[in-house]
Structures are given as C-alpha cells and as structure tokens.
Design a protein around this motif. Sequence first.
Motif, mmCIF file in Angstrom:
data_model
loop_
_atom_site.group_PDB
_atom_site.id
_atom_site.type_symbol
_atom_site.label_atom_id
_atom_site.label_comp_id
_atom_site.label_asym_id
_atom_site.label_seq_id
_atom_site.Cartn_x
_atom_site.Cartn_y
_atom_site.Cartn_z
ATOM 1 N N ASP A 153 -22.395 -6.630 -54.505
ATOM 2 C CA ASP A 153 -22.230 -6.902 -53.078
ATOM 3 C C ASP A 153 -23.239 -6.091 -52.262
ATOM 4 O OD1 ASP A 153 -20.412 -8.907 -53.446
ATOM 5 O OD2 ASP A 153 -18.746 -7.908 -52.438
ATOM 6 N N TRP A 154 -24.479 -6.251 -52.653
ATOM 7 C CA TRP A 154 -25.603 -5.697 -51.898
ATOM 8 C C TRP A 154 -25.683 -6.479 -50.586
ATOM 9 C CZ3 TRP A 154 -29.421 -3.105 -55.326
ATOM 10 C CH2 TRP A 154 -29.177 -3.280 -56.693
ATOM 11 N N GLN A 155 -25.593 -7.740 -50.649
ATOM 12 C CA GLN A 155 -25.685 -8.829 -49.685
ATOM 13 C C GLN A 155 -27.081 -9.439 -49.708
ATOM 14 O OE1 GLN A 155 -23.865 -8.456 -45.826
ATOM 15 N NE2 GLN A 155 -24.987 -10.220 -45.056
ATOM 16 N N ASP A 156 -28.137 -8.650 -49.418
ATOM 17 C CA ASP A 156 -29.468 -9.237 -49.571
ATOM 18 C C ASP A 156 -30.446 -8.254 -50.193
ATOM 19 O OD1 ASP A 156 -30.419 -9.214 -46.063
ATOM 20 O OD2 ASP A 156 -31.168 -7.910 -47.627
ATOM 21 N N LYS A 157 -31.621 -8.764 -50.547
ATOM 22 C CA LYS A 157 -32.573 -7.981 -51.340
ATOM 23 C C LYS A 157 -33.133 -6.769 -50.606
ATOM 24 C CE LYS A 157 -36.849 -10.520 -50.436
ATOM 25 N NZ LYS A 157 -37.940 -11.262 -51.060
ATOM 26 N N SER A 158 -32.982 -6.701 -49.298
ATOM 27 C CA SER A 158 -33.496 -5.541 -48.563
ATOM 28 C C SER A 158 -32.837 -4.247 -49.039
ATOM 29 C CB SER A 158 -33.294 -5.714 -47.058
ATOM 30 O OG SER A 158 -31.917 -5.729 -46.725
ATOM 31 N N VAL A 159 -31.599 -4.319 -49.508
ATOM 32 C CA VAL A 159 -30.914 -3.127 -50.027
ATOM 33 C C VAL A 159 -31.626 -2.641 -51.283
ATOM 34 C CG1 VAL A 159 -28.736 -2.168 -50.864
ATOM 35 C CG2 VAL A 159 -28.727 -3.922 -49.079
ATOM 36 N N TYR A 160 -31.914 -3.566 -52.194
ATOM 37 C CA TYR A 160 -32.671 -3.206 -53.399
ATOM 38 C C TYR A 160 -34.028 -2.615 -53.023
ATOM 39 C CZ TYR A 160 -35.586 -3.588 -57.513
ATOM 40 O OH TYR A 160 -36.467 -3.309 -58.527
ATOM 41 N N GLU A 161 -34.721 -3.255 -52.104
ATOM 42 C CA GLU A 161 -36.048 -2.785 -51.699
ATOM 43 C C GLU A 161 -35.997 -1.370 -51.118
ATOM 44 O OE1 GLU A 161 -37.001 -6.091 -49.178
ATOM 45 O OE2 GLU A 161 -37.971 -7.199 -50.817
ATOM 46 N N LYS A 162 -34.927 -1.041 -50.405
ATOM 47 C CA LYS A 162 -34.772 0.316 -49.866
ATOM 48 C C LYS A 162 -34.456 1.308 -50.979
ATOM 49 C CE LYS A 162 -33.316 -1.280 -45.368
ATOM 50 N NZ LYS A 162 -32.266 -1.495 -44.409
ATOM 51 N N LEU A 163 -33.525 0.951 -51.854
ATOM 52 C CA LEU A 163 -33.096 1.870 -52.907
ATOM 53 C C LEU A 163 -34.197 2.167 -53.917
ATOM 54 C CD1 LEU A 163 -29.477 0.588 -53.624
ATOM 55 C CD2 LEU A 163 -30.161 2.637 -52.341
ATOM 56 N N VAL A 164 -34.970 1.169 -54.277
ATOM 57 C CA VAL A 164 -35.982 1.350 -55.317
ATOM 58 C C VAL A 164 -37.121 2.267 -54.851
ATOM 59 C CG1 VAL A 164 -37.502 -0.636 -54.864
ATOM 60 C CG2 VAL A 164 -37.056 0.108 -57.231
ATOM 61 N N GLN A 165 -37.199 2.528 -53.556
ATOM 62 C CA GLN A 165 -38.179 3.491 -53.050
ATOM 63 C C GLN A 165 -37.809 4.923 -53.455
ATOM 64 O OE1 GLN A 165 -38.941 2.992 -48.824
ATOM 65 N NE2 GLN A 165 -38.807 0.778 -49.036
ATOM 66 N N TYR A 166 -36.551 5.140 -53.807
ATOM 67 C CA TYR A 166 -36.077 6.471 -54.172
ATOM 68 C C TYR A 166 -36.108 6.732 -55.678
ATOM 69 C CZ TYR A 166 -34.268 6.849 -49.402
ATOM 70 O OH TYR A 166 -34.148 6.910 -48.045
ATOM 71 N N ALA A 167 -35.671 5.755 -56.477
ATOM 72 C CA ALA A 167 -35.526 5.947 -57.921
ATOM 73 C C ALA A 167 -35.341 4.581 -58.579
ATOM 74 C CB ALA A 167 -34.314 6.839 -58.206
ATOM 75 N N PRO A 168 -35.446 4.524 -59.912
ATOM 76 C CA PRO A 168 -35.143 3.263 -60.596
ATOM 77 C C PRO A 168 -33.714 2.812 -60.276
ATOM 78 C CG PRO A 168 -36.188 4.814 -62.097
ATOM 79 C CD PRO A 168 -35.882 5.572 -60.835
ATOM 80 N N VAL A 169 -33.553 1.507 -60.092
ATOM 81 C CA VAL A 169 -32.265 0.948 -59.698
ATOM 82 C C VAL A 169 -31.740 0.028 -60.795
ATOM 83 C CG1 VAL A 169 -31.057 -0.500 -58.011
ATOM 84 C CG2 VAL A 169 -32.860 1.063 -57.251
ATOM 85 N N TYR A 170 -30.506 0.282 -61.204
ATOM 86 C CA TYR A 170 -29.783 -0.575 -62.143
ATOM 87 C C TYR A 170 -28.631 -1.183 -61.358
ATOM 88 C CZ TYR A 170 -32.306 2.411 -65.363
ATOM 89 O OH TYR A 170 -33.297 3.099 -66.007
ATOM 90 N N GLY A 171 -28.387 -2.458 -61.560
ATOM 91 C CA GLY A 171 -27.321 -3.052 -60.771
ATOM 92 C C GLY A 171 -26.809 -4.351 -61.327
ATOM 93 N N VAL A 172 -25.766 -4.830 -60.676
ATOM 94 C CA VAL A 172 -25.148 -6.107 -61.000
ATOM 95 C C VAL A 172 -24.922 -6.866 -59.697
ATOM 96 C CG1 VAL A 172 -24.006 -5.250 -63.082
ATOM 97 C CG2 VAL A 172 -22.808 -5.130 -60.886
ATOM 98 N N THR A 173 -24.625 -8.135 -59.827
ATOM 99 C CA THR A 173 -24.358 -8.941 -58.635
ATOM 100 C C THR A 173 -22.871 -9.002 -58.335
ATOM 101 O OG1 THR A 173 -24.313 -10.952 -59.974
ATOM 102 C CG2 THR A 173 -26.391 -10.401 -58.879
ATOM 103 N N GLY A 174 -22.586 -9.229 -57.066
ATOM 104 C CA GLY A 174 -21.215 -9.408 -56.607
ATOM 105 C C GLY A 174 -21.035 -10.802 -56.046
ATOM 106 N N ASN A 175 -19.925 -11.010 -55.391
ATOM 107 C CA ASN A 175 -19.581 -12.344 -54.922
ATOM 108 C C ASN A 175 -20.197 -12.727 -53.582
ATOM 109 O OD1 ASN A 175 -17.498 -10.240 -54.377
ATOM 110 N ND2 ASN A 175 -16.707 -11.782 -52.979
ATOM 111 N N VAL A 176 -20.883 -11.815 -52.881
ATOM 112 C CA VAL A 176 -21.522 -12.189 -51.613
ATOM 113 C C VAL A 176 -23.046 -12.069 -51.659
ATOM 114 C CG1 VAL A 176 -19.481 -11.498 -50.288
ATOM 115 C CG2 VAL A 176 -21.398 -9.903 -50.516
#
Length: 166
Positions: free
Chosen positions: A37-60
């Motif tokens: 439940d990130w919602q959109d890819k901008s969250v990933y783009e922000k987080l990956v600036q800090y460190a490698p990101v591992y994740g899964v998808t949610g329902n939204v």
Amino acid sequence: MKIVIVSDTHMPRMAKQLPMALTPHLSNADAIIHAGDWQDKSVYEKLVQYAPVYGVTGNVDEEWLHRRFTKKILLKIDNVRIGVTHGDGKGKTTEQRAMDLFSQEAIDILIFGHSHIPLKKDKDGMILFNPGSPTDKRRQQQYSFGLLEINDKSYTISHLFFDSKK
C-alpha cells in the motif's frame, strides 16, 4: 545492518512527503522494507534515494508497483529469514492471511501491513511484525514504523512511534 520497515504509506493521498520523524532513520539505513500500500511509485522513488528497497504490493497500489513487486517475498539477510507480504484478502484476519501465505516457509520474522495496527508478537518462535503506518494511523494514537537491526544470527526488531506525519 539497520533496516527501516514501513507499510501503508498511502502517498500522496495521506501525505505529500515522508514524515520528518522517519527521514533520519532512512538516512542511515542499510535497507528499507515496504509491506505494501505504497499507493504510487513516487514512494518507491523517494525511498530508493536512501537505501536499497525491498517490498511487496498491497491492495491500493498502482499498476507500476504491481509490475515492479510481487505479493510475497522471502529475504535472507545475514542468517535471518524474513517473509514479507501485505496481508490483504478475504476471510480470516490480516495476521492469519499473512501466516497462511508463509505456512510452508521456515522464517524468523513475518512482516505484514494492511491493518495499520502496529503489532509485534512471538508465534511459536516466529516474530509477527506489523509496522503500522507512518502516514495513516487510522484509529491508532500515533504514527509508526519499524526498525530491524541484524548482527549475524541475532536481531532486534521494534516500533518507533511519533505524533505528527509532517
């Protein structure tokens, strides 16, 4: 190794930026786990600036996130086995759906989200961990996220709670 654990960020609907209480921990993280439940890819783009990101998808989550991530991952960091899923679905509790998904896996920690309710409990030697949400506390008193520190075969996992998502 220091790992920041987040879930249910629901950005940009619930927040336009990552909370200030979270960013110092991201700045010295070795990795970040997002439990959906990130919602959109901008969250990933922000987080990956800090460190490698591992994740899964949610329902939204938007389609881009579903192409980039799956509903379930199994990580082995040092000697710690970590299962990650969002926990959404029909029937049963969020916790039970997450456990069912990993019923055939030998894991030390099961990370899930969906309910926005922080949880840490031992279930037959496996730690069940929901970080809560850093941006959408729903009926909780505070916003939250998790910290996992791994030193070879040992680890500590805990919540960090804070009052403002700004």
